[in-house]
Motif scaffolding. Structure first.
Motif, PDB file in Angstrom:
ATOM      1  N   GLU A  38       0.851  -1.189   0.000  1.00  0.00           N
ATOM      2  CA  GLU A  38       0.000   0.000   0.000  1.00  0.00           C
ATOM      3  C   GLU A  38       0.883   1.233   0.000  1.00  0.00           C
ATOM      4  O   GLU A  38       1.573   1.510   0.979  1.00  0.00           O
ATOM      5  CB  GLU A  38      -0.897   0.013   1.235  1.00  0.00           C
ATOM      6  N   SER A  39       0.855   1.966  -1.108  1.00  0.00           N
ATOM      7  CA  SER A  39       1.632   3.202  -1.206  1.00  0.00           C
ATOM      8  C   SER A  39       1.095   4.233  -0.228  1.00  0.00           C
ATOM      9  O   SER A  39      -0.096   4.249   0.085  1.00  0.00           O
ATOM     10  CB  SER A  39       1.554   3.765  -2.625  1.00  0.00           C
ATOM     11  N   ASP A  47       3.091   7.716  -5.125  1.00  0.00           N
ATOM     12  CA  ASP A  47       4.055   6.664  -4.822  1.00  0.00           C
ATOM     13  C   ASP A  47       3.758   5.376  -5.584  1.00  0.00           C
ATOM     14  O   ASP A  47       4.629   4.545  -5.783  1.00  0.00           O
ATOM     15  CB  ASP A  47       4.083   6.347  -3.320  1.00  0.00           C
ATOM     16  N   ALA A  48       2.512   5.191  -5.998  1.00  0.00           N
ATOM     17  CA  ALA A  48       2.119   3.974  -6.704  1.00  0.00           C
ATOM     18  C   ALA A  48       2.530   4.010  -8.167  1.00  0.00           C
ATOM     19  O   ALA A  48       2.499   2.994  -8.846  1.00  0.00           O
ATOM     20  CB  ALA A  48       0.613   3.764  -6.597  1.00  0.00           C
ATOM     21  N   LEU A  72     -12.617  -6.437  -1.446  1.00  0.00           N
ATOM     22  CA  LEU A  72     -11.331  -6.400  -2.131  1.00  0.00           C
ATOM     23  C   LEU A  72     -10.548  -5.136  -1.802  1.00  0.00           C
ATOM     24  O   LEU A  72     -11.118  -4.059  -1.658  1.00  0.00           O
ATOM     25  CB  LEU A  72     -11.540  -6.441  -3.651  1.00  0.00           C
ATOM     26  N   GLY A  73      -9.255  -5.297  -1.714  1.00  0.00           N
ATOM     27  CA  GLY A  73      -8.372  -4.147  -1.620  1.00  0.00           C
ATOM     28  C   GLY A  73      -8.062  -3.663  -3.026  1.00  0.00           C
ATOM     29  O   GLY A  73      -8.783  -3.976  -3.977  1.00  0.00           O
ATOM     30  N   THR A  74      -6.992  -2.940  -3.169  1.00  0.00           N
ATOM     31  CA  THR A  74      -6.581  -2.475  -4.488  1.00  0.00           C
ATOM     32  C   THR A  74      -5.221  -3.061  -4.822  1.00  0.00           C
ATOM     33  O   THR A  74      -4.437  -3.389  -3.926  1.00  0.00           O
ATOM     34  CB  THR A  74      -6.498  -0.940  -4.531  1.00  0.00           C
ATOM     35  N   LEU A  75      -4.961  -3.183  -6.107  1.00  0.00           N
ATOM     36  CA  LEU A  75      -3.630  -3.589  -6.535  1.00  0.00           C
ATOM     37  C   LEU A  75      -2.724  -2.375  -6.482  1.00  0.00           C
ATOM     38  O   LEU A  75      -3.132  -1.277  -6.866  1.00  0.00           O
ATOM     39  CB  LEU A  75      -3.666  -4.127  -7.969  1.00  0.00           C
ATOM     40  N   ASP A  76      -1.514  -2.555  -6.008  1.00  0.00           N
ATOM     41  CA  ASP A  76      -0.557  -1.461  -5.912  1.00  0.00           C
ATOM     42  C   ASP A  76       0.824  -2.008  -6.275  1.00  0.00           C
ATOM     43  O   ASP A  76       1.438  -2.727  -5.496  1.00  0.00           O
ATOM     44  CB  ASP A  76      -0.556  -0.892  -4.495  1.00  0.00           C
ATOM     45  N   TRP A 103       8.079  -4.044   4.303  1.00  0.00           N
ATOM     46  CA  TRP A 103       7.320  -4.597   3.183  1.00  0.00           C
ATOM     47  C   TRP A 103       7.884  -5.931   2.731  1.00  0.00           C
ATOM     48  O   TRP A 103       7.122  -6.825   2.330  1.00  0.00           O
ATOM     49  CB  TRP A 103       7.235  -3.597   2.029  1.00  0.00           C
ATOM     50  N   CYS A 104       9.188  -6.112   2.808  1.00  0.00           N
ATOM     51  CA  CYS A 104       9.782  -7.412   2.471  1.00  0.00           C
ATOM     52  C   CYS A 104       9.268  -8.487   3.420  1.00  0.00           C
ATOM     53  O   CYS A 104       8.921  -9.597   2.992  1.00  0.00           O
ATOM     54  CB  CYS A 104      11.308  -7.349   2.536  1.00  0.00           C
TER      55      CYS A 104
END
Length: 132
Positions: free
Chosen positions: A10-11, A16-17, A52-56, A89-90
Protein backbone atom coordinates in the motif's frame (compact mmCIF):
# COMPACT_ATOMS: atom_id res chain seq x y z
CA UNK A 1 7.47 -11.93 -5.61
CA UNK A 2 7.12 -8.76 -7.68
CA UNK A 3 3.64 -9.67 -8.90
CA UNK A 4 2.54 -10.88 -5.46
CA UNK A 5 3.71 -7.61 -3.93
CA UNK A 6 0.88 -5.77 -5.73
CA UNK A 7 -1.58 -7.72 -3.58
CA UNK A 8 -0.12 -6.62 -0.25
CA UNK A 9 1.69 -3.31 -0.76
CA UNK A 10 0.00 0.00 0.00
CA UNK A 11 1.63 3.20 -1.21
CA UNK A 12 1.54 6.15 1.16
CA UNK A 13 0.27 8.45 -1.59
CA UNK A 14 -1.18 7.86 -5.06
CA UNK A 15 1.98 9.36 -6.56
CA UNK A 16 4.05 6.66 -4.82
CA UNK A 17 2.12 3.97 -6.70
CA UNK A 18 3.35 5.29 -10.05
CA UNK A 19 6.48 3.23 -10.60
CA UNK A 20 8.45 1.52 -13.27
CA UNK A 21 7.35 -2.13 -13.34
CA UNK A 22 9.87 -4.76 -14.48
CA UNK A 23 9.37 -5.86 -18.10
CA UNK A 24 8.53 -9.32 -19.29
CA UNK A 25 6.65 -11.85 -17.22
CA UNK A 26 6.11 -9.54 -14.24
CA UNK A 27 4.40 -6.95 -16.41
CA UNK A 28 2.22 -9.67 -17.97
CA UNK A 29 1.16 -11.06 -14.60
CA UNK A 30 0.38 -7.60 -13.23
CA UNK A 31 -1.77 -6.90 -16.31
CA UNK A 32 -3.61 -10.20 -15.79
CA UNK A 33 -4.11 -9.36 -12.10
CA UNK A 34 -5.61 -6.01 -13.09
CA UNK A 35 -8.10 -7.70 -15.44
CA UNK A 36 -9.02 -10.28 -12.81
CA UNK A 37 -9.48 -7.57 -10.19
CA UNK A 38 -11.85 -5.69 -12.53
CA UNK A 39 -13.95 -8.85 -12.96
CA UNK A 40 -13.99 -9.42 -9.19
CA UNK A 41 -15.10 -5.81 -8.63
CA UNK A 42 -18.01 -6.42 -11.01
CA UNK A 43 -19.01 -9.44 -8.92
CA UNK A 44 -18.74 -7.34 -5.78
CA UNK A 45 -21.12 -4.75 -7.24
CA UNK A 46 -23.48 -7.44 -8.49
CA UNK A 47 -23.68 -9.07 -5.05
CA UNK A 48 -23.52 -5.80 -3.12
CA UNK A 49 -20.41 -6.69 -1.15
CA UNK A 50 -17.06 -4.97 -0.82
CA UNK A 51 -14.06 -6.85 0.46
CA UNK A 52 -11.33 -6.40 -2.13
CA UNK A 53 -8.37 -4.15 -1.62
CA UNK A 54 -6.58 -2.48 -4.49
CA UNK A 55 -3.63 -3.59 -6.53
CA UNK A 56 -0.56 -1.46 -5.91
CA UNK A 57 2.57 -2.16 -7.94
CA UNK A 58 4.55 0.44 -5.99
CA UNK A 59 6.82 -2.21 -4.47
CA UNK A 60 7.13 -4.51 -7.51
CA UNK A 61 10.39 -3.07 -8.85
CA UNK A 62 12.04 -3.13 -5.41
CA UNK A 63 10.85 -6.68 -4.72
CA UNK A 64 12.07 -7.79 -8.14
CA UNK A 65 15.48 -6.23 -7.61
CA UNK A 66 15.86 -7.74 -4.14
CA UNK A 67 14.72 -11.25 -5.08
CA UNK A 68 17.02 -11.09 -8.10
CA UNK A 69 19.95 -10.73 -5.69
CA UNK A 70 20.69 -7.07 -6.32
CA UNK A 71 22.25 -5.00 -3.51
CA UNK A 72 20.11 -3.19 -0.96
CA UNK A 73 20.93 0.22 -2.47
CA UNK A 74 19.59 -0.91 -5.86
CA UNK A 75 16.37 -2.27 -4.33
CA UNK A 76 15.84 0.91 -2.30
CA UNK A 77 16.38 3.04 -5.39
CA UNK A 78 14.02 0.88 -7.48
CA UNK A 79 11.22 1.38 -4.98
CA UNK A 80 12.18 4.85 -3.77
CA UNK A 81 11.74 3.62 -0.19
CA UNK A 82 13.40 4.26 3.14
CA UNK A 83 15.32 1.24 4.45
CA UNK A 84 12.87 0.62 7.31
CA UNK A 85 9.87 0.68 4.97
CA UNK A 86 11.66 -1.64 2.57
CA UNK A 87 12.39 -4.18 5.31
CA UNK A 88 8.83 -4.00 6.63
CA UNK A 89 7.32 -4.60 3.18
CA UNK A 90 9.78 -7.41 2.47
CA UNK A 91 8.75 -9.15 5.67
CA UNK A 92 5.05 -8.73 4.87
CA UNK A 93 5.61 -10.02 1.35
CA UNK A 94 7.58 -13.04 2.59
CA UNK A 95 4.79 -13.83 5.05
CA UNK A 96 2.19 -13.55 2.28
CA UNK A 97 4.24 -15.79 -0.02
CA UNK A 98 4.55 -18.39 2.75
CA UNK A 99 0.77 -18.30 3.16
CA UNK A 100 0.40 -18.88 -0.58
CA UNK A 101 2.90 -21.75 -0.35
CA UNK A 102 0.84 -23.37 2.40
CA UNK A 103 -2.41 -23.20 0.44
CA UNK A 104 -1.51 -23.49 -3.25
CA UNK A 105 -0.93 -26.46 -5.57
CA UNK A 106 2.63 -27.77 -5.48
CA UNK A 107 4.04 -25.86 -8.48
CA UNK A 108 2.73 -22.52 -7.19
CA UNK A 109 3.66 -23.46 -3.62
CA UNK A 110 7.23 -24.22 -4.66
CA UNK A 111 7.59 -20.88 -6.47
CA UNK A 112 6.06 -18.94 -3.57
CA UNK A 113 8.26 -20.70 -1.03
CA UNK A 114 11.40 -20.02 -3.09
CA UNK A 115 10.48 -16.36 -3.50
CA UNK A 116 9.94 -16.02 0.26
CA UNK A 117 13.35 -17.57 0.90
CA UNK A 118 14.99 -15.19 -1.57
CA UNK A 119 13.44 -12.20 0.20
CA UNK A 120 14.75 -13.25 3.61
CA UNK A 121 18.39 -12.36 3.09
CA UNK A 122 20.75 -9.60 4.15
CA UNK A 123 19.22 -6.80 6.17
CA UNK A 124 15.75 -8.36 5.89
CA UNK A 125 16.94 -11.63 7.45
CA UNK A 126 18.94 -9.79 10.12
CA UNK A 127 15.90 -7.71 11.03
CA UNK A 128 13.78 -10.84 11.34
CA UNK A 129 16.33 -12.49 13.66
CA UNK A 130 16.51 -9.45 15.94
CA UNK A 131 12.71 -9.28 16.37
CA UNK A 132 12.23 -12.96 17.24
Amino acid sequence: AAAASALVFESRTPEDAIVQVPDGRVRQVLAAQTLLMARLRELEREHRVAFLGTLDAGFAAAAYAWVSGRPLADALHAGDLAAGDFVRWCKQLADFLNQIAAAAPSDVADAAHMAAKLILRGVVATSTEVEQ
